[in-house]
Design a protein around this motif. Structure first.
Motif, PDB file in Angstrom:
ATOM      1  N   VAL A 152     -55.670   2.112  38.775  1.00 14.42           N
ATOM      2  CA  VAL A 152     -55.535   1.017  38.369  1.00 14.42           C
ATOM      3  C   VAL A 152     -56.645   0.140  38.366  1.00 14.42           C
ATOM      4  N   PHE A 153     -57.362   0.284  39.363  1.00 11.63           N
ATOM      5  CA  PHE A 153     -58.622  -0.806  39.868  1.00 11.63           C
ATOM      6  C   PHE A 153     -59.733  -0.237  38.838  1.00 11.63           C
ATOM      7  N   ILE A 154     -59.931   1.183  38.786  1.00  8.79           N
ATOM      8  CA  ILE A 154     -61.284   1.539  38.180  1.00  8.79           C
ATOM      9  C   ILE A 154     -60.950   1.558  36.567  1.00  8.79           C
ATOM     10  N   TYR A 155     -59.746   1.863  36.119  1.00  6.58           N
ATOM     11  CA  TYR A 155     -59.768   2.039  34.746  1.00  6.58           C
ATOM     12  C   TYR A 155     -59.078   0.822  33.986  1.00  6.58           C
ATOM     13  N   LEU A 156     -58.296  -0.021  34.629  1.00  8.96           N
ATOM     14  CA  LEU A 156     -57.758  -1.224  34.050  1.00  8.96           C
ATOM     15  C   LEU A 156     -58.539  -2.391  33.839  1.00  8.96           C
ATOM     16  N   ARG A 157     -59.845  -2.259  33.624  1.00  5.00           N
ATOM     17  CA  ARG A 157     -60.672  -3.506  33.468  1.00  5.00           C
ATOM     18  C   ARG A 157     -61.921  -2.956  32.722  1.00  5.00           C
ATOM     19  N   PRO A 158     -62.677  -4.066  32.096  1.00  2.00           N
ATOM     20  CA  PRO A 158     -64.204  -3.697  31.267  1.00  2.00           C
ATOM     21  C   PRO A 158     -64.972  -2.953  32.193  1.00  2.00           C
ATOM     22  N   PHE A 159     -65.669  -2.010  31.627  1.00  2.00           N
ATOM     23  CA  PHE A 159     -66.607  -1.219  32.322  1.00  2.00           C
ATOM     24  C   PHE A 159     -67.750  -1.943  32.996  1.00  2.00           C
ATOM     25  N   CYS A 160     -67.508  -2.735  34.028  1.00  2.00           N
ATOM     26  CA  CYS A 160     -68.567  -3.297  35.050  1.00  2.00           C
ATOM     27  C   CYS A 160     -68.433  -2.783  36.101  1.00  2.00           C
TER      28      CYS A 160
END
Length: 322
Positions: free
Chosen positions: A263-271
């Motif tokens: 969830v931490f890696i994939y559920l956010r913009p790719f920064c």
């Protein structure tokens, strides 16, 4: 026409055919230390998960139980998942140039997401199995028939396949003309997409909605199912309650270890964040290593089956010597 040909030649020359992995550290001494640590981790992953798979297959009582049938598949997935990234990482610790080909990078992405998504779906199936066992115990074996268990596992693998093909299809269409340095020890979608020579906003949104929402929806469904189970346990008799709570605690521990990093890696913009590599290590190395410990140390049935298997093996060895 000559200008167009020159432009095409330049594009072909600048096309990325390999990626440079920056790894976990640039220090040679630290890399040798990490090599020894992760080699021990990898041996624990292989031996632990292989032991569970063999034990479940060898014991007919466990194999006929839906929970252990699913557990055998979970251990097999963990075993395969570690093989996607860890052997390459161990080899890279011992060499200066950490290079992976473009096709090798796509293969890592494919298998990582195929196995990762299959594991998420399988954990959801295991939560449903526990829900039926605790909330509807009288009809448990009727509902969780062998045929249904097989269909659920097959659906998990199919879901993982569809998810991974979607990820690779989105990546393979992107143009890569440099730079080619990936700030990780393996290829994954967020880092690779950042290197594309085009606007990747739409691709990022599609991938976050795919991987991120998949992780989040499965995680919330699991939490809801275990919340229902815990409420049911509180309202019923105390007989068998501690064993059911122990099983649920094991499952929730595994679920948290797997879904938290995803969830931490994939559920956010790719920064990029500095802790991304830590979460990557957790997802690909630590969790597959801890799963066998969590499921065997807290489980009397597994420990009993392993003792039987060991006694059987000792007897067969003694007969061979005679």
């Amino acid at each position: 026409s000559l200008g167009i040909l020159d432009l095409m030649e330049k594009e072909n020359d600048s096309k990325v055919t390999e990626f440079v992995l920056l790894g976990l550290s640039s220090s040679l001494e630290l890399q040798l230390f990490l090599f020894l640590i992760f080699l021990l981790f990898y041996m624990a992953i292989v031996l632990g998960n292989l032991l569970i798979v063999v034990t479940v297959q060898a014991d007919t009582h466990l194999l006929q139980s839906p929970m252990y049938y699913f557990l055998g598949h979970l251990s097999f997935i963990d075993l395969c998942l570690s093989c996607v990234t860890v052997p390459k990482m161990l080899g890279d610790f011992l060499r200066e140039g950490k290079i992976i080909s473009f096709s090798g990078c796509l293969a890592q992405i494919y298998f990582l997401h195929f196995l990762g998504a299959s594991e998420m779906f399988l954990l959801t199936a295991m939560a449903y199995d526990r829900y039926v066992a605790i909330c509807n115990p009288l009809h448990y074996l009727t509902i969780m028939s062998r045929q249904l268990c097989f269909r659920m596992v097959f659906a998990c693998w199919c879901g993982g396949f569809v998810h991974s093909v979607t990820q690779v299809t989105l990546v393979i269409q992107l143009p890569f003309c440099g730079p080619n340095r990936l700030d990780n020890f393996y290829c994954d979608v967020p880092q690779v997409v950042k290197l594309a020579c085009t606007d990747t906003y739409v691709v990022e949104v599609l991938m976050v909605s795919n991987s991120g929402l998949l992780s989040l929806v499965c995680f919330l469904a699991l939490l809801f199912s275990y919340a229902v189970i815990l409420v049911t346990l509180r309202t019923r008799f105390r007989q068998g309650q501690s064993r059911a709570l122990s099983t649920c605690a094991s499952h929730l521990t595994v679920v948290s270890l797997i879904f938290g990093p995803c969830v931490f890696i994939y559920l956010r913009p790719f920064c990029s964040f500095s802790v991304d590599k830590v979460f990557s290590v957790f997802y690909t190395v630590i969790t597959p290593m801890l799963n066998p410990l969590i499921y065997t140390l807290r489980n009397t049935d597994m420990k009993t089956a392993m003792k039987k298997l060991r006694k059987k093996h000792v007897k067969s060895c003694c007969h061979v010597k005679e």
